[in-house]
Design an enzyme around this catalytic site. Structure first.
Site, PDB file in Angstrom:
ATOM      1  N   CYS A  72       0.800  -1.213   0.000  1.00 30.96           N
ATOM      2  CA  CYS A  72       0.000   0.000   0.000  1.00 30.96           C
ATOM      3  C   CYS A  72       0.842   1.276   0.000  1.00 30.96           C
ATOM      4  O   CYS A  72       1.744   1.436   0.831  1.00 30.96           O
ATOM      5  CB  CYS A  72      -0.934   0.007   1.207  1.00 30.96           C
ATOM      6  SG  CYS A  72      -2.054   1.415   1.211  1.00 30.96           S
ATOM      7  N   CYS A 142     -20.952   1.741  -1.497  1.00 31.02           N
ATOM      8  CA  CYS A 142     -20.164   0.746  -0.768  1.00 31.02           C
ATOM      9  C   CYS A 142     -19.155   1.485   0.098  1.00 31.02           C
ATOM     10  O   CYS A 142     -18.460   2.387  -0.388  1.00 31.02           O
ATOM     11  CB  CYS A 142     -19.439  -0.172  -1.751  1.00 31.02           C
ATOM     12  SG  CYS A 142     -18.370  -1.411  -0.969  1.00 31.02           S
ATOM     13  N   CYS A 202     -18.280  -7.339  -0.089  1.00 34.61           N
ATOM     14  CA  CYS A 202     -17.382  -7.200  -1.230  1.00 34.61           C
ATOM     15  C   CYS A 202     -15.983  -7.499  -0.725  1.00 34.61           C
ATOM     16  O   CYS A 202     -15.492  -6.817   0.175  1.00 34.61           O
ATOM     17  CB  CYS A 202     -17.476  -5.781  -1.782  1.00 34.61           C
ATOM     18  SG  CYS A 202     -16.321  -5.418  -3.100  1.00 34.61           S
ATOM     19  N   ARG A 272     -14.872  -8.316 -10.277  1.00 32.48           N
ATOM     20  CA  ARG A 272     -14.545  -6.946 -10.650  1.00 32.48           C
ATOM     21  C   ARG A 272     -13.073  -6.815 -10.984  1.00 32.48           C
ATOM     22  O   ARG A 272     -12.212  -7.177 -10.183  1.00 32.48           O
ATOM     23  CB  ARG A 272     -14.908  -5.996  -9.505  1.00 32.48           C
ATOM     24  CG  ARG A 272     -14.755  -4.524  -9.837  1.00 32.48           C
ATOM     25  CD  ARG A 272     -15.221  -3.667  -8.675  1.00 32.48           C
ATOM     26  NE  ARG A 272     -16.553  -4.056  -8.252  1.00 32.48           N
ATOM     27  CZ  ARG A 272     -17.072  -3.757  -7.066  1.00 32.48           C
ATOM     28  NH1 ARG A 272     -16.355  -3.099  -6.183  1.00 32.48           N
ATOM     29  NH2 ARG A 272     -18.296  -4.137  -6.768  1.00 32.48           N
TER      30      ARG A 272
END
Length: 414
Positions: A72, A142, A202, A272
């Protein structure tokens, strides 16, 4: 190929492939790639037709995360030169979301860096959700705020959130090599909290961090065991200034095989295509539409994606169509169960087995949005490439840090 015929038959029945079959997909040769894509495409079309759902990210709070996730750019100690800003005001976030919705986005993903939200943060996000829904009728929202404490998922649901994203990212066996400040079990717990609160879960993965084929299959089987409605597949963007800056392990062919494997294991789930598609798939992005039924539009959290109009042109040129707001993303057997059944854990839809083997049943997996400490924050714009780069070759020219959109004075490219 007998393997592909078997996998198509199982996918059309929503039957779980064996681990050996999933591994065999990843081991196929480049000569077999188009056959693999065609086979997984049959499964994709069975459950989702030729529709492509568009999602749009709004980075509510960028950088300065206390977690140490190696992938990250917002991590503790990151030297990546990304944007850093505190919480956007609800009206600012709503304005950013409107740009994506105007471009065709059906879902807005609200992401904030950090270990997890305070109760005050949940209240703040609730006001942002209300502002977005007031301005954009019918839009899905979301939230992706990191690890949830007891009661927070319920409060987000009451505030109008439709879904919650939190990624597994990698296999349980290797998770400790990627992150030290929280555990794999913490991630599982947050996905389960979202399920239990009635939010659409998700949860997905990041490929390209140096993991083995076995790790990839492990995390995807774990995701199936958790039974999220959407599984985002991110491809690592090795940001300079992060521990994985030199991990350039993917080719376009490898990325397509990973997507095909995910589709075979999760046949009727929204798969996705998330972070890193422009960087690693490059000119082969249209082929991925035969495997996934959902993508992000425009920019990502800390890096730039290709122009929104280019995404729309790609979808149309490949013979697909943007999914409208009035269309249910999930097949009827999944959307009906989600609406009627108690939330939580894995359900056997229409009697079809949806869980992985027993050793995967307690595993979990991001957003389409990425975990709050990264996930799909590593998405970047693909710069023109004169020649194909070999896997392992460092390509800093492909990574463009985001300098536009929410948190800046520049308009987004949606």
């Amino acid at each position: 190929m007998d393997l592909l015929n078997t996998l198509v038959d199982k996918g059309l029945r929503r039957e779980l492939p064996t681990r050996e079959e999933a591994l065999a997909v990843l081991a196929t040769s480049d000569d077999e790639l188009l056959d693999v894509v065609a086979a997984a495409g049959k499964v994709r079309r069975q459950w989702f037709g030729r529709r492509v759902k568009l999602n749009y990210l709004v980075n509510l709070k960028s950088g300065l995360c206390p977690e140490d996730c190696s992938y990250c750019s917002q991590r503790l100690g990151s030297k990546a030169e990304i944007l850093k800003y505190t919480w956007l005001k609800p009206e600012e976030a709503s304005q950013a979301a409107a740009a994506g919705v105007a471009g065709g986005a059906k879902r807005v993903c609200l992401v904030a860096s950090g270990r997890g939200p305070t109760d005050r943060d949940v209240d703040r996000v609730g006001k942002t959700i209300a502002a977005i829904k007031e301005q954009n009728e019918g839009v899905e929202v979301c939230a992706c705020l990191g690890l949830l404490s007891d009661g927070q998922a319920e409060r987000l649901k009451d505030a109008g959130a439709d879904a919650y994203n939190h990624n597994l990212n990698t296999s349980e066996a290797t998770y400790g090599q990627i992150t030290k400040t929280h555990t794999y079990a913490d991630r599982v717990d947050t996905v389960q909290k979202a399920h239990a609160a009635g939010l659409s879960a998700c949860s997905g993965l990041i490929a390209g961090m140096g993991e083995s084929d076995e790790d990839l299959v492990d995390v995807v089987y774990s995701l199936r065991g958790l039974d999220p409605d959407s599984v985002p597949v991110n491809f690592l963007i090795p940001f300079e200034g992060t521990p994985l800056a030199k991990e350039w392990n993917l080719t376009p062919q490898r990325a397509l095989r990973i997507l095909a494997m995910v589709r075979f294991v999760c046949p009727d789930v929204e798969v996705r295509l998330a972070g890193g598609r422009e960087v690693h798939l490059r000119s082969m992005q249209p082929l991925a539409l035969h495997l996934v039924n959902s993508i992000f539009l425009g920019d990502y959290l800390t890096s730039e994606g290709q122009a929104g109009q280019a995404d729309l042109d790609m979808i149309a040129d490949a013979g697909f169509e943007v999914e409208g707001a009035g269309t249910s993303t999930l097949p009827a057997h999944r959307s009906d169960v989600a609406a009627a059944a108690p939330a939580g854990g894995c359900g056997a839809h229409d009697g079809a087995p949806v869980c992985g083997p027993a050793d995967a049943a307690d595993s979990a997996g991001t957003a389409g949005c990425g975990s709050a400490c990264g996930g799909c924050s590593g998405h970047a714009e693909a710069a023109p490439v004169a020649a194909r780069a070999d896997a392992g070759a460092v390509r800093p020219d492909l990574v463009a840090v985001r300098r536009r959109g929410a948190g800046t004075d520049l308009a987004p490219n949606a």
